[in-house]
Design an enzyme around this catalytic site. Structure first.
Site, PDB file in Angstrom:
ATOM      1  N   SER A 148     -19.235  41.970  14.704  1.00  0.00           N
ATOM      2  CA  SER A 148     -20.396  42.043  14.462  1.00  0.00           C
ATOM      3  C   SER A 148     -22.039  41.130  14.260  1.00  0.00           C
ATOM      4  O   SER A 148     -21.103  40.608  12.611  1.00  0.00           O
ATOM      5  CB  SER A 148     -21.876  43.218  14.929  1.00  0.00           C
ATOM      6  OG  SER A 148     -22.753  43.297  15.306  1.00  0.00           O
TER       7      SER A 148
ATOM      8  N   TYR B  95     -23.480  52.114  12.153  1.00  0.00           N
ATOM      9  CA  TYR B  95     -22.897  51.112  12.992  1.00  0.00           C
ATOM     10  C   TYR B  95     -22.813  49.480  12.168  1.00  0.00           C
ATOM     11  O   TYR B  95     -21.905  49.114  11.737  1.00  0.00           O
ATOM     12  CB  TYR B  95     -22.990  50.283  13.889  1.00  0.00           C
ATOM     13  CG  TYR B  95     -23.400  49.509  15.319  1.00  0.00           C
ATOM     14  CD1 TYR B  95     -21.814  49.540  16.120  1.00  0.00           C
ATOM     15  CD2 TYR B  95     -23.657  48.152  14.331  1.00  0.00           C
ATOM     16  CE1 TYR B  95     -21.360  48.694  17.106  1.00  0.00           C
ATOM     17  CE2 TYR B  95     -23.255  47.435  15.533  1.00  0.00           C
ATOM     18  CZ  TYR B  95     -22.250  47.121  16.850  1.00  0.00           C
ATOM     19  OH  TYR B  95     -21.330  46.709  16.975  1.00  0.00           O
TER      20      TYR B  95
HETATM   21  N1  LIG Z   1     -22.856  44.056  22.867  1.00  0.00           N
HETATM   22  C1  LIG Z   1     -23.941  43.357  21.742  1.00  0.00           C
HETATM   23  O1  LIG Z   1     -24.302  43.610  21.742  1.00  0.00           O
HETATM   24  C2  LIG Z   1     -22.660  43.817  21.110  1.00  0.00           C
HETATM   25  C3  LIG Z   1     -22.751  43.405  19.768  1.00  0.00           C
HETATM   26  C4  LIG Z   1     -22.342  43.136  18.569  1.00  0.00           C
HETATM   27  C5  LIG Z   1     -21.268  43.719  19.204  1.00  0.00           C
HETATM   28  N2  LIG Z   1     -20.269  44.011  19.651  1.00  0.00           N
HETATM   29  C6  LIG Z   1     -19.332  44.631  19.899  1.00  0.00           C
HETATM   30  O2  LIG Z   1     -18.827  43.536  20.844  1.00  0.00           O
HETATM   31  C7  LIG Z   1     -17.599  45.210  21.409  1.00  0.00           C
HETATM   32  C8  LIG Z   1     -17.263  45.570  22.636  1.00  0.00           C
HETATM   33  O3  LIG Z   1     -19.156  45.926  22.903  1.00  0.00           O
HETATM   34  P1  LIG Z   1     -19.258  46.128  24.080  1.00  0.00           P
HETATM   35  O4  LIG Z   1     -20.739  45.412  23.827  1.00  0.00           O
HETATM   36  O5  LIG Z   1     -19.018  45.071  25.050  1.00  0.00           O
HETATM   37  O6  LIG Z   1     -19.831  47.052  24.912  1.00  0.00           O
HETATM   38  P2  LIG Z   1     -19.339  48.516  25.997  1.00  0.00           P
HETATM   39  O7  LIG Z   1     -19.321  47.605  27.102  1.00  0.00           O
HETATM   40  O8  LIG Z   1     -20.141  49.612  25.946  1.00  0.00           O
HETATM   41  O9  LIG Z   1     -17.728  48.202  25.402  1.00  0.00           O
HETATM   42  C9  LIG Z   1     -17.217  49.628  24.771  1.00  0.00           C
HETATM   43  C10 LIG Z   1     -15.689  49.574  25.593  1.00  0.00           C
HETATM   44  O10 LIG Z   1     -15.535  50.383  24.282  1.00  0.00           O
HETATM   45  C11 LIG Z   1     -14.804  51.618  24.906  1.00  0.00           C
HETATM   46  N3  LIG Z   1     -14.778  52.796  23.833  1.00  0.00           N
HETATM   47  C12 LIG Z   1     -15.880  53.434  23.452  1.00  0.00           C
HETATM   48  N4  LIG Z   1     -15.192  54.298  22.697  1.00  0.00           N
HETATM   49  C13 LIG Z   1     -13.978  54.346  22.787  1.00  0.00           C
HETATM   50  C14 LIG Z   1     -13.028  54.805  22.142  1.00  0.00           C
HETATM   51  N5  LIG Z   1     -13.299  55.912  21.188  1.00  0.00           N
HETATM   52  N6  LIG Z   1     -11.434  54.371  22.514  1.00  0.00           N
HETATM   53  C15 LIG Z   1     -11.550  53.714  23.437  1.00  0.00           C
HETATM   54  N7  LIG Z   1     -12.329  52.861  23.899  1.00  0.00           N
HETATM   55  C16 LIG Z   1     -13.634  53.103  23.524  1.00  0.00           C
HETATM   56  C17 LIG Z   1     -15.431  51.533  26.169  1.00  0.00           C
HETATM   57  O11 LIG Z   1     -14.681  52.337  26.944  1.00  0.00           O
HETATM   58  P3  LIG Z   1     -14.753  54.082  27.629  1.00  0.00           P
HETATM   59  O12 LIG Z   1     -16.061  54.780  26.813  1.00  0.00           O
HETATM   60  O13 LIG Z   1     -15.045  54.749  28.894  1.00  0.00           O
HETATM   61  O14 LIG Z   1     -13.809  54.657  27.119  1.00  0.00           O
HETATM   62  C18 LIG Z   1     -15.895  51.056  26.807  1.00  0.00           C
HETATM   63  O15 LIG Z   1     -15.146  50.221  27.997  1.00  0.00           O
HETATM   64  C19 LIG Z   1     -17.583  46.072  20.722  1.00  0.00           C
HETATM   65  O16 LIG Z   1     -16.639  46.974  19.646  1.00  0.00           O
HETATM   66  C20 LIG Z   1     -18.791  46.404  19.599  1.00  0.00           C
HETATM   67  O17 LIG Z   1     -19.137  46.486  18.998  1.00  0.00           O
HETATM   68  C21 LIG Z   1     -21.060  44.313  20.806  1.00  0.00           C
END
Ligand SMILES: NC(=O)c1ccc[n+]([C@@H]2O[C@H](COP(=O)([O-])OP(=O)(O)OC[C@H]3O[C@@H](n4cnc5c(N)ncnc54)[C@H](OP(=O)(O)O)[C@@H]3O)[C@@H](O)[C@H]2O)c1
Length: 254
Positions: A139, A152
């Site tokens: 991130s 986080y």
């Molecule tokens: N969106 C942003 O603004 C942003 C910014 C910086 C970094 N990121 C990073 O990008 C990555 C993806 O996030 P996203 O934005 O796409 O959010 P998201 O749509 O909430 O996706 C997160 C995914 O992780 C899975 N997950 C959560 N806990 C889990 C566990 N214990 N075991 C297995 N799977 C798990 C969730 O599925 P289930 O709940 O079904 O398991 C979901 O599919 C993350 O690492 C996040 O920190 C996102």
């Protein structure tokens, strides 16, 4: 990175950034396995994209990580790319933190233990491949913390550091180590609507994919790309300004 002919495990690949990456990898001729906690969410993704393979796994749990890797190696013995993408984000007011430790520990287990352990479990396999890769999704908050998401931000800084060490240790192997540092992107991270004002998911992922194609190893976007090039002083000032701004707009923060 070669974007065709890989077999790729993406954790958290049934939604958001993970799914957007999964779809692009499918479109460019790769086998893709997505892992997540919720079977329904995995099935829904597979219904939309029938070529996706799915595996249920809660990456916060050691036993489930071991079982995931055992099943993966059995069913996809050619697997050569690991994308550590699963993550959660929790707002925590450290002065009002009244939950049991398990609530806070879970964020560390998902965001740090999961990717580090999965990388270590799969390294012997990846090392045997002609073109292995580990892609860690950290991130922009890895570089400049968001004080409203303190745990986080710390987990993402840890993954940034681990990725650098992994890259150094693997520099004489054929395994490429890549870090994607998203800025705020419009997904459901942290709860529906929390990241609504973030970058559009498809625009962000298209750019990331292009940078992967070009062979970049540290991939930011917009604000997070800028953060990679700031001085320590500028970073500290930015964190303070962002915190003041957050407090102004979230007087109910608790
Ligand atoms: N969106 C942003 O603004 C942003 C910014 C910086 C970094 N990121 C990073 O990008 C990555 C993806 O996030 P996203 O934005 O796409 O959010 P998201 O749509 O909430 O996706 C997160 C995914 O992780 C899975 N997950 C959560 N806990 C889990 C566990 N214990 N075991 C297995 N799977 C798990 C969730 O599925 P289930 O709940 O079904 O398991 C979901 O599919 C993350 O690492 C996040 O920190 C996102």
């Amino acid at each position: 990175m070669e974007l065709t002919g890989n077999t790729i495990l993406i954790t958290g690949g049934a939604s958001g950034i993970g799914l957007a990456l999964a779809v692009r990898f499918l479109q460019t001729g790769n086998k893709v396995i997505v892992a997540g906690r919720g079977e329904e969410r995995l099935k829904a993704a597979q219904k939309l994209h029938p070529k996706l393979h799915t595996m249920v796994c809660d990456v916060s749990k050691e036993q489930e990580r071991l079982e995931l890797v055992a099943r993966l190696l059995k069913e996809f013995p050619e697997v050569n790319v690991l994308v550590n993408n699963a993550g959660i984000q929790q707002r925590v007011n450290l002065l009002e933190a009244n939950e049991d430790w398990a609530h806070y520990q879970n964020e560390i287990a998902i965001n740090v233990e999961g990717p580090i352990h999965l990388s270590m479990l799969l390294l012997p396999q990846l090392k045997k491949q002609k073109k292995g890769a580990v892609i860690n999704v950290s991130s922009g908050l890895a570089i400049r913390p968001g004080a409203w998401v303190p745990i986080y931000s710390a987990t993402k800084a840890a993954i940034h550091s681990f990725t650098q060490s992994l890259r150094l240790q693997l520099s004489e192997t054929d395994v490429t180590v890549i870090e994607i540092l998203p800025p705020a992107v419009n997904t459901d991270l942290g709860g529906a609507g929390v990241h609504q004002s973030g970058a559009p998911l498809d625009e962000f992922t298209d750019e990331v994919f292009e940078r992967l194609r070009q062979g970049d190893l540290e991939i930011g976007y917009g604000d997070s790309e800028k953060r990679l090039h700031l001085s320590g002083k500028e970073t500290d000032l930015g964190a303070k300004e962002a915190w003041e701004n957050f407090k102004k707009n979230n007087s109910d923060f608790q």
